[in-house]
Design a protein around this motif. Structure first.
Motif, PDB file in Angstrom:
ATOM      1  N   TYR A 241      -8.835   8.172 -15.827  1.00  0.00           N
ATOM      2  CA  TYR A 241      -8.026   8.762 -16.921  1.00  0.00           C
ATOM      3  C   TYR A 241      -8.564  10.093 -17.140  1.00  0.00           C
ATOM      4  CZ  TYR A 241      -7.306   9.991 -21.821  1.00  0.00           C
ATOM      5  OH  TYR A 241      -6.685  10.365 -23.113  1.00  0.00           O
ATOM      6  N   ASN A 242      -7.693  11.015 -17.388  1.00  0.00           N
ATOM      7  CA  ASN A 242      -7.763  12.368 -17.787  1.00  0.00           C
ATOM      8  C   ASN A 242      -8.701  13.242 -16.781  1.00  0.00           C
ATOM      9  OD1 ASN A 242      -6.839  13.917 -19.934  1.00  0.00           O
ATOM     10  ND2 ASN A 242      -8.754  13.951 -20.835  1.00  0.00           N
ATOM     11  N   LYS A 243      -8.765  12.869 -15.419  1.00  0.00           N
ATOM     12  CA  LYS A 243      -9.667  13.774 -14.372  1.00  0.00           C
ATOM     13  C   LYS A 243      -8.827  13.993 -13.354  1.00  0.00           C
ATOM     14  CE  LYS A 243     -13.850  10.717 -15.537  1.00  0.00           C
ATOM     15  NZ  LYS A 243     -14.794   9.741 -14.843  1.00  0.00           N
ATOM     16  N   PRO A 244      -8.048  15.040 -13.737  1.00  0.00           N
ATOM     17  CA  PRO A 244      -6.948  15.429 -12.724  1.00  0.00           C
ATOM     18  C   PRO A 244      -7.537  16.020 -11.283  1.00  0.00           C
ATOM     19  CG  PRO A 244      -7.690  17.333 -14.262  1.00  0.00           C
ATOM     20  CD  PRO A 244      -8.017  15.980 -14.769  1.00  0.00           C
ATOM     21  N   ASP A 245      -8.649  15.925 -11.126  1.00  0.00           N
ATOM     22  CA  ASP A 245      -9.333  16.328  -9.904  1.00  0.00           C
ATOM     23  C   ASP A 245     -10.230  15.197  -9.224  1.00  0.00           C
ATOM     24  OD1 ASP A 245     -11.528  16.039 -11.773  1.00  0.00           O
ATOM     25  OD2 ASP A 245     -12.729  17.521 -10.909  1.00  0.00           O
ATOM     26  N   ALA A 246      -9.666  14.047  -9.508  1.00  0.00           N
ATOM     27  CA  ALA A 246     -10.114  12.752  -8.862  1.00  0.00           C
ATOM     28  C   ALA A 246      -9.925  12.678  -7.507  1.00  0.00           C
ATOM     29  CB  ALA A 246      -9.586  11.453  -9.536  1.00  0.00           C
ATOM     30  N   ARG A 247     -10.650  12.878  -6.430  1.00  0.00           N
ATOM     31  CA  ARG A 247     -10.459  12.942  -5.139  1.00  0.00           C
ATOM     32  C   ARG A 247     -10.399  11.690  -4.324  1.00  0.00           C
ATOM     33  NH1 ARG A 247     -10.033  18.099  -4.312  1.00  0.00           N
ATOM     34  NH2 ARG A 247      -9.535  17.725  -2.285  1.00  0.00           N
ATOM     35  N   ILE A 248      -9.953  11.736  -3.248  1.00  0.00           N
ATOM     36  CA  ILE A 248      -9.640  10.507  -2.062  1.00  0.00           C
ATOM     37  C   ILE A 248      -9.857  11.281  -0.874  1.00  0.00           C
ATOM     38  CG2 ILE A 248      -7.335  10.742  -2.158  1.00  0.00           C
ATOM     39  CD1 ILE A 248      -7.234   7.678  -1.445  1.00  0.00           C
ATOM     40  N   ASP A 249     -10.857  10.594  -0.199  1.00  0.00           N
ATOM     41  CA  ASP A 249     -11.110  11.072   1.095  1.00  0.00           C
ATOM     42  C   ASP A 249     -10.233  10.598   2.452  1.00  0.00           C
ATOM     43  OD1 ASP A 249     -11.815   8.419   1.967  1.00  0.00           O
ATOM     44  OD2 ASP A 249     -13.900   8.718   1.685  1.00  0.00           O
ATOM     45  N   THR A 250     -10.482  11.251   3.528  1.00  0.00           N
ATOM     46  CA  THR A 250      -9.331  11.210   4.643  1.00  0.00           C
ATOM     47  C   THR A 250      -9.326   9.731   4.810  1.00  0.00           C
ATOM     48  OG1 THR A 250      -9.835  13.512   5.341  1.00  0.00           O
ATOM     49  CG2 THR A 250      -8.835  11.989   6.792  1.00  0.00           C
ATOM     50  N   LYS A 251     -10.411   9.073   5.103  1.00  0.00           N
ATOM     51  CA  LYS A 251     -10.577   7.618   5.610  1.00  0.00           C
ATOM     52  C   LYS A 251      -9.576   6.790   4.540  1.00  0.00           C
ATOM     53  CE  LYS A 251     -13.683   3.838   6.401  1.00  0.00           C
ATOM     54  NZ  LYS A 251     -14.985   3.242   6.239  1.00  0.00           N
ATOM     55  N   ASN A 252      -9.822   6.808   3.405  1.00  0.00           N
ATOM     56  CA  ASN A 252      -9.161   5.999   2.407  1.00  0.00           C
ATOM     57  C   ASN A 252      -7.629   6.441   2.151  1.00  0.00           C
ATOM     58  OD1 ASN A 252     -11.312   4.222   1.509  1.00  0.00           O
ATOM     59  ND2 ASN A 252     -11.996   5.734   0.390  1.00  0.00           N
ATOM     60  N   THR A 253      -7.375   7.652   2.445  1.00  0.00           N
ATOM     61  CA  THR A 253      -6.065   8.307   2.411  1.00  0.00           C
ATOM     62  C   THR A 253      -5.152   7.560   3.602  1.00  0.00           C
ATOM     63  OG1 THR A 253      -6.595  10.357   1.299  1.00  0.00           O
ATOM     64  CG2 THR A 253      -4.452  10.103   2.529  1.00  0.00           C
ATOM     65  N   LEU A 254      -5.891   7.394   4.746  1.00  0.00           N
ATOM     66  CA  LEU A 254      -5.069   6.725   5.803  1.00  0.00           C
ATOM     67  C   LEU A 254      -4.960   5.760   5.789  1.00  0.00           C
ATOM     68  CD1 LEU A 254      -6.708   8.982   8.850  1.00  0.00           C
ATOM     69  CD2 LEU A 254      -4.700   9.327   7.748  1.00  0.00           C
ATOM     70  N   SER A 255      -5.999   4.653   5.264  1.00  0.00           N
ATOM     71  CA  SER A 255      -5.903   3.320   4.864  1.00  0.00           C
ATOM     72  C   SER A 255      -4.822   2.883   4.294  1.00  0.00           C
ATOM     73  CB  SER A 255      -7.243   2.931   4.264  1.00  0.00           C
ATOM     74  OG  SER A 255      -7.005   1.379   3.770  1.00  0.00           O
ATOM     75  N   PHE A 256      -4.601   3.792   2.789  1.00  0.00           N
ATOM     76  CA  PHE A 256      -3.629   3.572   1.803  1.00  0.00           C
ATOM     77  C   PHE A 256      -2.256   3.761   2.388  1.00  0.00           C
ATOM     78  CE2 PHE A 256      -1.468   5.737  -1.885  1.00  0.00           C
ATOM     79  CZ  PHE A 256      -1.019   4.691  -2.429  1.00  0.00           C
ATOM     80  N   ALA A 257      -2.321   5.021   3.298  1.00  0.00           N
ATOM     81  CA  ALA A 257      -0.936   5.490   3.814  1.00  0.00           C
ATOM     82  C   ALA A 257      -0.424   4.290   4.935  1.00  0.00           C
ATOM     83  CB  ALA A 257      -1.197   6.831   4.442  1.00  0.00           C
ATOM     84  N   GLY A 258      -1.237   3.865   5.566  1.00  0.00           N
ATOM     85  CA  GLY A 258      -0.983   2.796   6.242  1.00  0.00           C
ATOM     86  C   GLY A 258      -0.420   1.557   5.961  1.00  0.00           C
ATOM     87  N   VAL A 259      -1.104   1.194   4.720  1.00  0.00           N
ATOM     88  CA  VAL A 259      -0.693  -0.062   4.025  1.00  0.00           C
ATOM     89  C   VAL A 259       0.913   0.083   3.402  1.00  0.00           C
ATOM     90  CG1 VAL A 259      -0.720  -1.530   2.103  1.00  0.00           C
ATOM     91  CG2 VAL A 259      -2.749  -0.871   3.546  1.00  0.00           C
ATOM     92  N   PHE A 260       0.900   1.544   2.919  1.00  0.00           N
ATOM     93  CA  PHE A 260       2.460   1.871   2.507  1.00  0.00           C
ATOM     94  C   PHE A 260       3.503   1.626   3.557  1.00  0.00           C
ATOM     95  CE2 PHE A 260       5.294   5.476   2.280  1.00  0.00           C
ATOM     96  CZ  PHE A 260       6.156   4.995   1.344  1.00  0.00           C
TER      97      PHE A 260
END
Length: 737
Positions: free
Chosen positions: A621-640
């Motif tokens: 909440y209220n942290k617009p710069d919360a980052r996600i690394d490449t590994k987790n991005t690919l994992s999320f995208a793959g599940v989607f």
């Protein structure tokens, strides 16, 4: 000083053979002397039941085991009956939770238990004390002499032998209470009496002893009688010899002294004198915690309700009631689950099921329509129950709403209100209760949601497999089976994630493992038997394999539902090939049930932790710069991508066949949410978070609530609400007729 001065022995006896009939030389009621004088409450101290017998040929003492003592079992049962409110002493529901009620029950159970020792053991129950006293009285009535022996100990001797607390300072009469090692002293006296009766040639002595602490010295009172006539102790008049002689006194002292010397190197048992108090305190705490646990839910419900009582209604779309209604449903459903008869749930649900059966036959409903009818009936039951609860809460005098704390403010808040209360910067690293409550609540909700979803898709998948085995499924419907499996694995993985977060909250894994182990062992035996038979016959027994596969799936699913299995176990028995579009249950050994502490490893957590990034907006909440690394991005995208592919194929099939599936619609909405978030993660490496501007304000809450010692019998209130509605419906039907 010598042993004779350290342990002073005084004795007298009473015998009715040497006095006028029925009177006795020094009293005619030795049994009552034991009960009323020796074991009186103000003079004695309770010792928790403890076994001190030695194993043959060893120096080891048996351990204390409360489960073997009836009194503690009775206490446990009394506590459970009070917690469940199934007790005659709870005529007034406001008495629930009062320690005085529980202590009253204990007094009725305990009576004089633990205050005396003797032939029957080191800590006599009330019934054992009564029995020994009656045996002594019977011996007296038959002409036996009853010995009344008083032992006095010097304070220095008690210190030297480790019986007296070294830190103790004598402050006058009664100050020894709580400082005497009851266990050591009782055990030593028992050894002394054993030696004395042996040298005195008693045949079958019955005796009772008490340690009295209400004077300026520590005394032990003993009442003792031989229940059989010993020729060695018989006088010319045919009665037992009177006072114990000096040799017997000497052996009594030696037995006590040598026993205390033997125990001098043992760790002090001073704490045993207070075990009884700690036991009572433990039960009272259990009782109090049960009360607090039950009352806390009502307390938070009241605190979160709007000030305007007209808004207290289930089914409203008001945001001010959203969180309150969720809490109220949880309270009602708990009453249904724990007290189905008392809450009226069984009766109400039976009416719903009977109506569904009747409508199913009359209107020729399919299984899905019948289930929808039952679901609607359950929703009506919940609605009536929650509104009945609100109606009762409205009747409570507002003057009783006196409690308000920071934690009740936080815990009764909606998610949006909690987010607004979060500290926007916490540089000091101080504990933020709003953030903690928001995250724990969110984790619990997500865990429950995904676990429930696993059950939904498992049921759909099993229904499909059964229909296919019976030749009732067209090949084009296979896309539905793939959709079910994809969703099943997704929700299992995310549930595992939150189970890892909340593993501290679960302490029944060991019991669940023990419960499921027999099923595991049966499956292992069946697998080995099938494999052995196929090896011998060089043929595959397809029917037995299919039966085994069904049971293997059911076992693995049940392990998951109980928290002692995970996605890893499901994948170990299932071959789901996304590229080939196939799903089959493997012919493999079952995976043994494991506690989540053993099973939910960091590697597994890392594999699933990014699968629900689209649900983490409030977490950041209220942290617009919360980052996600490449590994987790690919994992999320793959599940989607996998979920979207299966859902779209299923949607096409459902539309083409003119069907509807609520689970598919729910999954599609969630996948659409994923699509919005996945693009931001891929393009910018950021998590889409919730900002202050995204949150709307809600109506003011009541905040002041009931104290925790104010009890409300939810089950009774729910039952009354359901019965009242039932009566109104019957009256309406009679008017129509």
């Amino acid at each position: 000083m010598g042993m004779k001065q350290d342990i002073v022995i005084k004795s007298e006896y009473t015998n009715n053979a040497r006095s006028s009939s029925g009177k006795g030389s020094r009293g005619s009621s030795p049994g009552q002397y034991v009960m009323r004088y020796m074991a009186r409450e103000d003079a004695t101290e309770v010792l928790a039941p403890v076994r001190m017998s030695q194993a043959s040929g060893t120096e080891n003492f048996e351990a204390y085991d409360s489960a073997t003592f009836t009194r503690y079992m009775a206490r446990d049962q009394a506590t459970e009956r009070l917690i469940s409110k199934d007790d005659e002493d709870l005529q007034n529901e406001n008495d629930f939770g009062s320690p005085l009620v529980l202590k009253h029950k204990f007094r009725k159970i305990d009576k004089m238990s633990g205050r005396a020792f003797g032939k029957g053991g080191i800590s006599l129950t009330h019934e054992e004390l009564e029995s020994s006293s009656q045996n002594i009285q019977n011996a007296f009535d038959e002409g036996h002499s009853v010995q009344k022996i008083v032992l006095s100990f010097t304070e220095d001797y008690l210190r030297e032998t480790g019986v007296l607390d070294p830190k103790f300072k004598h402050k006058g009469r009664g100050s020894y209470k709580g400082h005497i090692d009851q266990l050591k002293l009782r055990h030593a006296v028992m050894k002394g009496v054993e030696r004395m009766t042996k040298v005195g040639r008693f045949i079958d002595p019955e005796w009772v002893g008490t340690i009295q602490l209400d004077t300026s010295h520590v005394h032990v009172h003993i009442a003792l009688a031989d229940t059989k006539f010993s020729k060695s102790r018989m006088k010319n008049d045919g009665a037992d010899r009177g006072k114990i002689n000096e040799r017997e006194k000497k052996m009594l002292r030696k037995g006590i002294h040598f026993s205390l010397e033997d125990m001098s190197q043992l760790k002090s048992f001073h704490g045993q004198a207070s075990v009884e108090r700690r036991n009572v305190v433990a039960f009272v705490k259990d009782y109090a915690y049960a009360t607090l646990h039950e009352n806390a839910a009502i307390q938070l419900l009241v605190a979160g309700l709007p000030k305007n009582k007209k808004e207290w209604r289930y089914g409203t779309n008001r945001k001010s009631m959203r969180h309150s209604n969720a809490l109220a449903v949880q309270i009602v459903e708990k009453a249904f689950a724990t007290e189905p008869e008392k809450s009226g749930y069984n009766k109400a649900m039976k009416a719903v099921l009977d109506y569904a059966d009747e409508s199913s036959v009359k209107n020729k409903l399919n299984d899905r329509s019948k289930k929808r009818l039952i679901k609607e009936g359950l929703e009506r039951i919940i609605k009536r129950s929650v509104n009945g609860l609100y109606k009762m809460l409205k009747r409570i005098d507002p003057a009783e709403f006196t409690t308000r704390t920071t934690m009740t403010d936080i815990q009764s808040s909606s998610d949006e209100k909690l987010a607004q209360a979060l500290k926007q910067s916490n540089q000091s690293g101080a504990f933020d209760p709003a953030a903690f409550a928001l995250r724990v609540r969110g984790y619990n909700k997500r865990q429950d949601l995904h676990t429930e979803s696993v059950g939904t898709y498992y049921t759909l998948a099993m229904e499909y497999d059964t229909a296919k085995e019976n030749g009732l499924v067209d090949e084009t419907a296979h896309v539905m089976r793939l959709f079910y499996e994809e969703e099943l694995e997704y929700h299992m993985g995310v549930a595992d994630k939150y189970r890892t977060f909340l593993s501290f909250h679960h302490n029944k894994d060991v019991e669940s493992v023990q419960h499921m182990t027999p099923r595991y062992e049966v499956l292992v035996s069946r697998y080995q038997e099938i494999a052995k038979r196929e090896k011998e016959t060089l043929s595959v027994d397809r029917q037995r394999r299919n039966e085994y596969a069904r049971d293997l799936r059911a076992y693995t699913f049940d392990c998951f539902q109980q928290g002692i299995g995970s996605l890893k176990e499901w994948r170990a028995i299932t071959n789901y090939d996304r590229e080939a579009g196939t799903v089959e249950t493997l012919f493999v050994l079952p995976v043994r049930p494991k506690t989540r502490a053993e099973n939910l490893s960091p590697i597994h957590f890392d594999a699933v932790k990014a699968w629900d990034v689209h649900h983490l907006g409030l977490d950041y909440y209220n942290k617009p710069d919360a980052r996600i690394d490449t590994k987790n991005t690919l994992s999320f995208a793959g599940v989607f991508k996998a979920r979207k592919q299966r859902a779209e194929a299923a949607e096409i099939y459902v539309k083409e066949t003119g069907q509807e599936l609520q689970a598919l619609s729910t999954a599609k909405r969630d996948i659409d949410d994923m699509e919005q978030v996945v693009q931001k993660a891929v393009d910018e490496g950021l998590i889409q978070t919730v900002m202050l501007s995204d949150l709307s304000s809600e109506d003011e809450r009541q905040l002041y609530t009931l104290p925790l010692d104010r009890s409300i019998n939810v089950a009774r209130q729910v039952r009354q609400s359901l019965e009242q509605v039932e009566m109104m419906e019957q009256e309406e039907e009679e008017e129509l007729e």
